[in-house]
Write an enzyme that holds these catalytic residues in place. Structure first.
Site, PDB file in Angstrom:
ATOM      1  N   PHE A   1      16.327  -2.298  16.164  1.00 63.65           N
ATOM      2  CA  PHE A   1      16.848  -2.551  14.817  1.00 63.65           C
ATOM      3  C   PHE A   1      15.965  -1.826  13.808  1.00 63.65           C
ATOM      4  CE2 PHE A   1      17.137  -4.873  10.814  1.00 63.65           C
ATOM      5  CZ  PHE A   1      18.508  -4.938  10.652  1.00 63.65           C
TER       6      PHE A   1
ATOM      7  N   ASP B   1       8.165   1.973  14.181  1.00 66.27           N
ATOM      8  CA  ASP B   1       8.739   1.100  13.166  1.00 66.27           C
ATOM      9  C   ASP B   1       7.990  -0.227  13.239  1.00 66.27           C
ATOM     10  OD1 ASP B   1      10.193  -0.848  11.813  1.00 66.27           O
ATOM     11  OD2 ASP B   1      12.151  -0.089  12.434  1.00 66.27           O
TER      12      ASP B   1
ATOM     13  N   LYS C   1       8.889  -5.572   4.980  1.00 63.94           N
ATOM     14  CA  LYS C   1       8.803  -7.030   5.069  1.00 63.94           C
ATOM     15  C   LYS C   1       7.494  -7.557   4.502  1.00 63.94           C
ATOM     16  CE  LYS C   1      12.116  -7.552   8.867  1.00 63.94           C
ATOM     17  NZ  LYS C   1      13.211  -8.067   8.041  1.00 63.94           N
TER      18      LYS C   1
END
Length: 386
Positions: free
Chosen positions: A131, A216, A245
């Site tokens: 993702f 990532d 985040k």
């Protein structure tokens, strides 16, 4: 008082609750109910809700300068970039607003590097169940089930292979390949860590083939796994790393970090109206300085062990599956039990947890969560499972 939510596009199955306040590990709604939060905005509120160092940084910066345009330097932007470079394996930083935007920047940079150094190579190998975000390009880069036909046509050039499968990566490489992009721990897939040998082999392979390696770390970075970045535990350094985040402690901030050897953007290649604005960068500085304080990351490791032990005990009692993950990014397999149903029961008991898969629970508390709060969470979870 009942609220109607018809003015909002329904992008998620939200409960009919409006949260109004948050402190540390706790949220309160408009009816005065309190909830123990082990989601924390999907690992966004690194220090919990409204931590004083974040609040003070935002308040102080807001009185001086909120936005000066990315066409100019500002002090928090420079300070945060220097802190990230000093504490990582990278040399330069590009700031953005979300993990997806940082990942888009990584793809653009890799493709420009391929145009310069690999005869126009542009393909990027990514992984099934990975993702990387919800823009059209990042949806195509992701390996999320059922996304392949959604919003077609999307950006081409992504080759997806099974995670932790070196042979599949080798087979996917051709003359048009420019990079391999992966999460050290696949968060949305249910907290699936990369194998140590796999990451080392990928790094060796990409160097041999003159390919870039992109990590990532949008979910795993900023202390989430018990080290500042997950790659430090694996002992594998990439050419590009993305953060998001948790880097802003709750405000919209992300970053792409690169080594000097692959940094090839020129003015005009990349940008963004709010990128690197002083308000969010001030929050990022305050957060990172807190994570770097002596003993902080050791406390994350201690909390992780306590949570893992508690989840393992509960799993054994109810015949559930194993616990996996690192730091305070952990998952529990529920096997035949419906994880979503458990999250709903937990919500009714005042606990927020997440089910990224039908039979997986995910735990992403604040990194400064107390052992007492972990024990309380385990007690509520016990009731929810029962």
């Amino acid at each position: 008082m009942k609220h109607r939510f018809t003015a909002l596009i329904p992008i998620a199955p939200r409960p009919a609750t409006i949260f109004t306040e948050g402190t540390g590990s706790w949220l309160s709604d408009s009816e005065g109910h309190r909830y123990l939060d082990f989601v924390q905005g999907w690992a966004v509120n690194t220090l919990g809700h409204c931590h004083p160092v974040i609040v003070e940084a935002l308040q102080s910066q807001a009185t001086r300068l909120i936005n000066a345009s990315p066409a100019f330097y500002n002090q928090p932007m420079v300070d945060l970039a220097e802190l990230l470079v000093a504490n990582s394996a990278f040399d330069q930083v590009f700031f953005a607003n979300s993990g997806a935007e940082a990942n888009e920047g990584a793809v653009k940079l890799a493709r420009k590097w391929g145009a310069i150094h690999r005869n126009g190579a542009f393909k990027i190998i990514t992984f099934e169940n990975g993702f990387h975000g919800r823009t059209l390009t990042m949806m195509e880069a992701s390996g999320k089930p059922n996304w392949n036909k959604l919003f077609a046509p999307k950006t081409p050039g992504f080759i997806k292979v099974p995670y932790n499968n070196l042979d599949a990566v080798v087979d996917a490489i051709d003359d048009e390949t420019v990079a391999v992009m992966l999460e050290p721990i696949q968060g949305e897939a249910g907290v699936i860590p990369a194998n140590q040998d796999f990451l080392h082999a990928i790094r060796k392979l990409t160097k041999e083939k003159n390919l870039l390696l992109i990590f990532d770390e949008v979910q795993t970075g900023m202390g989430r796994t018990g080290s500042l970045f997950a790659y430090q535990q694996y002992g594998v350094e990439a050419d590009i790393m993305t953060l998001g985040k948790g880097i802003g402690g709750g405000v919209p901030l992300s970053a792409m970090l690169v080594t000097e050897a692959v940094s090839c953007f020129e003015p005009g290649d990349q940008g963004g109206t709010y990128n690197g604005n002083p308000l969010v960068c001030a929050a990022g500085c305050a957060l990172l300085k807190t994570l770097l304080k002596p003993g902080f990351l050791k406390s994350v490791q201690a909390s992780s062990l306590h949570l893992q032990q508690g989840l393992s005990t509960l799993a054994k009692h109810y015949g559930l599956g194993g616990v996996r993950g690192r730091g305070l990014l952990l998952a529990l397999d529920t096997l035949q039990r419906d994880a979503t149903a458990i999250t709903k029961q937990a919500f009714d008991h005042g606990l927020l947890i997440n089910a990224p898969r039908p039979n997986t629970l995910r735990f992403m508390p604040a990194l400064n969560v107390s052992l007492e709060e972990i024990d309380l969470m385990l007690n509520i979870l016990d009731k929810a499972v029962k």
